[in-house]
Write an enzyme that holds these catalytic residues in place. Structure first.
Site, short mmCIF file in Angstrom:
data_model
loop_
_atom_site.label_atom_id
_atom_site.label_comp_id
_atom_site.label_asym_id
_atom_site.label_seq_id
_atom_site.Cartn_x
_atom_site.Cartn_y
_atom_site.Cartn_z
N ASP A 33 0.79 -1.13 -0.16
CA ASP A 33 -0.04 0.05 0.08
C ASP A 33 0.95 1.15 0.09
O ASP A 33 1.64 1.26 0.91
CB ASP A 33 -0.99 0.04 1.31
CG ASP A 33 -1.97 1.13 1.06
OD1 ASP A 33 -2.00 1.81 0.49
OD2 ASP A 33 -3.15 0.68 1.71
N GLU A 47 -4.30 2.64 -4.74
CA GLU A 47 -2.70 2.41 -4.57
C GLU A 47 -2.40 1.15 -3.78
O GLU A 47 -1.11 1.11 -3.07
CB GLU A 47 -2.41 3.59 -3.60
CG GLU A 47 -2.94 3.87 -2.28
CD GLU A 47 -4.23 4.47 -2.01
OE1 GLU A 47 -4.69 4.88 -0.99
OE2 GLU A 47 -4.87 4.85 -3.31
#
Length: 388
Positions: free
Chosen positions: A263, A307
């Site tokens: 992440d 993301e």
């Protein structure tokens, strides 16, 4: 969930090679199937035409039993064509080549037998008679059918038409004076048939090309449906299908299976500060780094969220997964995304782990444990690797 073959998980060159093989196999099946079905009915019409010819010929009066000879020959030819079935799907190219060669032997044999009957009739009759008219009309019909039905192999079709037309026409022109006008007319029609065959072959090729384009379009759509448009990585749909498939194979074999969940840190701030176009550039930048760092043929990387990324690592132990995650984290931190004169530095929080066959009952269980480790990495200040 149904497990699917994911073309986006392999190299572009391999995917193109696989598609080319699929197209070649389709062409082989299509052409072979057409040749088989279109040539199957011919011997039955030869049998009917030979029966009519013998029945109408004066010199065969009282010898109707002679119909049995060509009739049985054509019936045997039909039986051979009927049982000469095309290769099964998945056969190699050479097997299709052998099948086509044998099928054309049978086709040429039928054309030559009929041509022998038509030529013999012209030699014996030597004038316009019912038998000659039948052979002339049927010869024209058979050669016309060849120009249409066998357009997939124009060279063989030309030879077939020549076998039908030239032997009896030679007799009409040079041996039977009363039949010369018929011979001239057939010569003119022969030229037309050759031109017509050229057009039919062109149309057949166009039809095959259109079907191939549809296959390519479907492959491209399948590729797009499984690929993240921005980064070019497999998307979440592709990842889920692949992860389920790989996880279950590893579970059956009790193999080691590693997983990274990555992440990007504070990515919303990147979008807010630099704009969404810069954010997109950063995602592409990270995807490129991910490809470079996770590059074994067996590894799979994908973008599963805004993301959020994953890496499936078959055969990778927990220690090696941690080491790979640390290396990825360092490379990302040291390689900023450069946009014009700006350098945007990125970091990532990474969860690393392996499937635990004593605890994990499903692919979701493994994912959730590693995903929890990723959240723990973020809670510990981000830019951290945490083992599940």
């Amino acid at each position: 969930m149904q497990y699917i073959s994911d073309p986006s998980l392999v190299s572009t060159e391999y995917a193109q090679y696989g598609l080319a093989q699929e197209i070649d196999a389709y062409k082989n099946r299509r052409v072979t199937s057409d040749l088989y079905t279109r040539s199957l009915i011919g011997p039955l019409f030869y049998m009917i035409a030979s029966g009519l010819t013998i029945g109408l010929a004066d010199y065969f009066q009282g010898r109707v039993w002679l119909m049995l000879i060509p009739g049985l020959a054509f019936l045997l030819l039909w039986w051979q064509r009927y049982h000469h079935v095309p290769p099964t799907p998945g056969a190699d190219h050479e097997e299709y080549v052998r099948w086509n060669r044998q099928q054309w032997y049978l086709i040429h044999l039928g054309a030559l037998i009929w041509s022998g009957i038509a030529t013999s009739t012209a030699c014996i009759e030597l004038h316009t008679s019912n038998a000659v008219i039948v052979t002339m009309i049927t010869t024209i019909a058979f050669s016309t059918a060849a120009s249409h039905s066998f357009a997939m192999h124009p060279q063989q079709a030309r030879l077939c038409i020549i076998e039908f037309v030239l032997p009896p026409t030679f007799i009409y022109l040079f041996y039977a004076v009363d039949l010369r006008a018929i011979g001239i007319a057939i010569c003119i029609y022969f030229v037309y048939l050759m031109m017509n065959l050229h057009g039919n072959a062109k149309e057949y090729r166009k039809q095959i090309e259109t079907e191939v384009m549809l296959i390519q379009s479907r492959a491209e759509l399948a590729q797009l449906s499984l690929t993240d448009a921005l980064t070019g990585l497999p998307n979440r749909r592709s990842y889920e299908a692949t992860w389920n498939h790989i996880w279950r194979i590893a579970a059956r074999k009790n193999d080691v299976l590693g997983l990274l969940i990555i992440d990007l840190d504070f990515f919303k701030k990147v979008n807010d500060q630099y704009g969404h176009l810069a954010g997109d550039a950063c995602l592409k930048h990270f995807a490129q780094i991910l490809r470079q760092q996770i590059r074994r043929d067996s590894d799979v990387v994908a973008r599963i969220g805004g993301e959020e990324f994953v890496a499936i690592l078959p055969g990778v132990t927990n220690e090696l997964a941690y080491s790979m995650a640390e290396n990825l984290r360092h490379v990302l931190a040291e390689m900023p995304c450069e946009i014009a004169t700006q350098k945007i530095y990125l970091t990532a929080s990474i969860g690393a782990g392996i499937a635990d066959w004593t605890k994990d009952k499903s692919p979701t269980d493994t994912f959730q444990r590693v995903d929890k480790a990723c959240y723990q990495a973020k809670e510990q200040g981000r830019n951290v690797v945490k083992c599940a």
